[in-house]
Enzyme design. Structure first.
Site, short mmCIF file in Angstrom:
data_model
loop_
_atom_site.label_atom_id
_atom_site.label_comp_id
_atom_site.label_asym_id
_atom_site.label_seq_id
_atom_site.Cartn_x
_atom_site.Cartn_y
_atom_site.Cartn_z
N PRO A 333 0.85 -1.20 0.00
CA PRO A 333 0.00 0.00 0.00
C PRO A 333 0.87 1.24 0.00
O PRO A 333 1.70 1.43 0.89
CB PRO A 333 -0.81 -0.14 1.30
CG PRO A 333 0.01 -1.04 2.17
CD PRO A 333 0.76 -1.96 1.25
N CYS A 418 3.62 3.17 9.90
CA CYS A 418 3.70 4.48 9.25
C CYS A 418 4.52 5.44 10.11
O CYS A 418 4.23 5.63 11.29
CB CYS A 418 2.29 5.04 9.03
SG CYS A 418 2.29 6.65 8.20
N ASN A 520 10.19 -6.62 3.86
CA ASN A 520 10.00 -5.41 3.07
C ASN A 520 11.21 -4.51 3.26
O ASN A 520 11.70 -4.36 4.37
CB ASN A 520 8.71 -4.71 3.49
CG ASN A 520 8.52 -3.36 2.82
OD1 ASN A 520 8.21 -2.37 3.46
ND2 ASN A 520 8.72 -3.30 1.52
N GLY A 521 11.68 -3.93 2.15
CA GLY A 521 12.78 -2.99 2.25
C GLY A 521 13.71 -2.99 1.05
O GLY A 521 14.52 -3.90 0.89
N ALA A 545 7.61 -2.17 -2.55
CA ALA A 545 7.03 -0.85 -2.29
C ALA A 545 7.60 0.18 -3.24
O ALA A 545 7.20 0.27 -4.39
CB ALA A 545 7.27 -0.47 -0.83
#
Length: 680
Positions: A333, A418, A520-521, A545
């Protein structure tokens, strides 16, 4: 005796050199490939580099501190708009609606000035000739709504009016699945949310069981016989409206409200505290409650005497229909840029799982149309989830129940990573990582309220080295989550350092088998994906992402296990697809065209960071490498490499025509400053 200069100047001490003289800074042309990589600069082949030295912080640099071609000047950089008060903006909007530039949507569809039921009381203009006189010229190409799908719903307002082949009056979005979007907010539901009359029986019951309900603020308990304020609304798979783009036609809202009535059914009997709750509409109306799956009876052999499974029994978290993330390509997202047209582009390029932009729970519960637009889903998204963000168990649980009731989604992702100050200061996002008990309550309340799988997206910690996610990774599955995505940075790091994938691997090995863990990253090539999967086989998958923002064909590269030396023409075709999807989503009238342009420019503020594969001395390119000023293999590739907003506007004009007079653009997230990206 001869006097020295120091003796002649009274009071001035002798000058003593404190630092060695600074050597002149090397230009990119003078650096080797290893030196460029050490400085996080993309090692471009020397014949393509612009002969401009890198002087960090000088006036010759772009917003990110990189050298730019001489043609890029300060005058071509983004200019911020003048800030205005809310009252002034509202007054300008009302004046704009009454001008001849805004033709009544009903009149535009039918081409008849007397077709609007409000006549002189309508807030829009009915002067067709005046509208035609000032309407901008039609754009090149065909109307995105024309063809087998039916007539264009924008009629005279369409910027492709000359290509219309039918005069039939459009009744909404074309009926074919090609353009279908679902998960729209119905007006009767929105009115209940506005009036704070929406009831959440499942969420409230679970909150009471968990001891998280708190004091009741309602003044009066509504009677169960009050049919008009019942919150149960049937969920249609395809939601259409008057103007065909997910927004209600303002001039016909009142008439629509009178015609729609209320589709609600009878309230189910209130459940006792210890009795498991059932899905309201599955028992009363005999249909699912907006979910993409339903609880079915177990098949019984007629020769046996086994008892049927009761449909009203609540599912255990392990009995829910889970999403298998194993080796699937998951598009993260993404704030602002991760809109529905962008997800359609990524889906066409190989993405398996998509997720909507982060939506704030409080805004959803207030019925804000702009926030609900983030939940919209295209029918091509076969595995789709929505991401929500909230600080407290009650708001998150009620938002989950509302989404399950009104939307068709496969999973709900709760954002706990976030880093934006606006979110963190309210106790949401990565702030939950510093409060494990509240984190537990949020997950438990959400997972026990809905039958849709609940997933979590988090960072390693809030502060570096403190309250790390590995301390609760074993408990997350017990709390009710079916999957967790770990971004290998802390909130304190933001995006300034490399992600700690070794820590992600440690968390993955600590997690129970019932909990799927995704990493993630900074995944920016198929070799990055392959390395992470081989280093930790227990890792279910990797979320992609910002790498998808820079090069959305990354999904194709991973599936085909190759580096794609994509040409500038092929990249332009991807932008053309995005524009077509954007016009279908936001509309083909002037407002829809400019909205599409705005989000295209936001996306272009990321894509310029891609350096073509054929120009690299060292492969593959890393996400944190800054591209120097370079020339492409053709003029279009050079234009796409520019970090100037003026050049991004030129690309948009190739696809959407000239920009309006006085048009300015500044990236929302200042994403061209590599270490200050704010999207989560």
């Amino acid at each position: 005796m001869e006097e020295t200069e120091a003796e002649l100047i009274v009071g001035e001490p002798p000058k003593i050199p404190t630092e060695p003289p600074q050597l002149p800074r090397k230009s990119v042309l003078e650096m080797s490939a290893d030196e460029l990589v050490a400085k996080s600069i993309v090692p471009v082949k020397k014949e393509y580099i612009c002969p401009v030295p890198i002087r960090l912080g000088s006036d010759n640099n772009g917003p990110s501190g990189d050298a730019v071609p001489a043609s890029t000047t300060a005058s071509a950089r983004p200019v911020s708009k003048e800030k205005k008060s809310k009252r002034q903006l509202k007054r300008e909007r009302n004046q704009e609606k009454q001008s001849t530039r805004n033709l009544c949507p009903m009149v535009a569809k039918t081409g008849k000035a007397d077709s609007c039921p409000y006549n002189d009381k309508c807030r829009f203009s009915h002067d067709i000739e005046a509208f035609k006189d000032q309407k901008p010229a039609d754009l090149e190409g065909n109307c995105p709504f024309e063809g087998d799908e039916g007539p264009c719903p924008y009629g005279l307002g369409c910027r492709f009016l000359g290509t219309h082949t039918t005069t039939e009056v459009a009744s909404g979005i074309p009926k074919g699945n090609k353009y279908s979007e679902i998960n729209g907010l119905k007006k009767d539901v929105q009115r209940l949310l506005w009036k704070n009359k929406m009831k959440f029986p499942k969420a409230d019951a679970e909150l009471k069981v968990l001891g998280l309900m708190g004091p009741t603020k309602s003044k009066k308990t509504p009677s169960t016989n009050n049919e008009e304020e019942n919150q149960t609304v049937s969920n249609d798979s395809h939601v259409t409206n008057e103007n065909g783009c997910g927004e209600m036609n303002e001039c016909s809202l009142e008439a629509t409200e009178k015609a729609e009535g209320n589709n609600s059914g009878d309230d189910p009997r209130p459940q006792k505290r210890g009795k498991p709750l059932n899905d309201q509409t599955s028992e009363v109306n005999g249909e699912t409650n907006g979910s993409s799956y339903e609880v079915k009876d177990v098949d019984i052999n007629p020769t046996t005497t086994e008892i049927e499974t009761d449909k009203t029994l609540k599912l255990h978290p392990r009995e829910k229909k889970l999403i298998d993330f194993k080796d699937k390509l998951y598009l993260a997202p993404l704030t602002t840029v991760g809109n529905l047209p962008f997800r359609r582009v990524c889906k066409a390029l190989g993405a398996d799982i998509t997720c909507g932009e982060m939506a704030m729970c409080t805004n959803l519960l207030q019925g804000q149309a702009a926030e609900w637009a983030l939940l919209r889903r295209h029918v091509s998204e076969d595995i789709f989830g929505v991401q929500i963000c909230g600080a407290y168990p009650d708001t998150v649980a009620r938002a989950c129940e509302l989404i399950e009731q009104e939307c068709t989604v496969d999973f709900i992702d709760i954002n706990m990573g976030c880093p934006i100050d606006l979110v963190v200061n309210k106790g949401a996002g990565s702030a939950l990582l510093s409060k494990p008990m509240r984190m537990k309550n949020v997950i438990q309340a959400a997972s026990s309220t809905v039958d849709i799988p609940i997933t979590i997206k988090a960072r390693t910690s809030y502060y570096e080295g403190r309250s790390r996610i590995d301390s609760v990774i074993a408990n997350i599955a017990e709390w009710g989550a079916s999957a967790v995505t770990i971004h290998g940075r802390s909130r304190q790091q933001r995006y300034t350092k490399q992600p700690d994938w070794e820590y992600v691997y440690q968390c993955t090995k600590k997690a129970p088998q019932s909990l799927q863990v995704l990493g993630n990253g900074d995944i920016f090539s198929f070799s990055d994906w392959k390395t992470h999967k081989s280093d930790c086989p227990q890792l279910s998958s990797c979320m992609i992402a910002r790498g998808a923002l820079v090069k959305p064909w990354l999904f194709t590269e991973i599936k085909e296990q190759r580096d794609w030396d994509i040409s500038s023409g092929e990249r332009l075709d991807i932008f053309k697809d995005y524009v077509r999807f954007g016009l279908q989503h936001w509309g083909s009238d002037t407002k829809g065209v400019e909205t599409t342009r705005h989000f295209l420019l936001e996306w272009l503020s990321y894509t310029y960071r891609y350096v073509p594969f054929g120009l690299l001395e060292v492969i593959p390119q890393k996400l944190n490498w800054r591209p120097p000023a370079y020339f492409g293999r053709d003029d279009l590739e050079t234009l796409m490499a520019s970090e100037s907003a003026a050049d991004w506007i030129k690309i948009s004009e190739m696809l959407l025509g000239k920009v309006p007079d006085g048009f300015v653009f500044s990236p929302k997230h200042k994403s061209n400053a590599f270490d200050k990206a704010e999207n989560g």
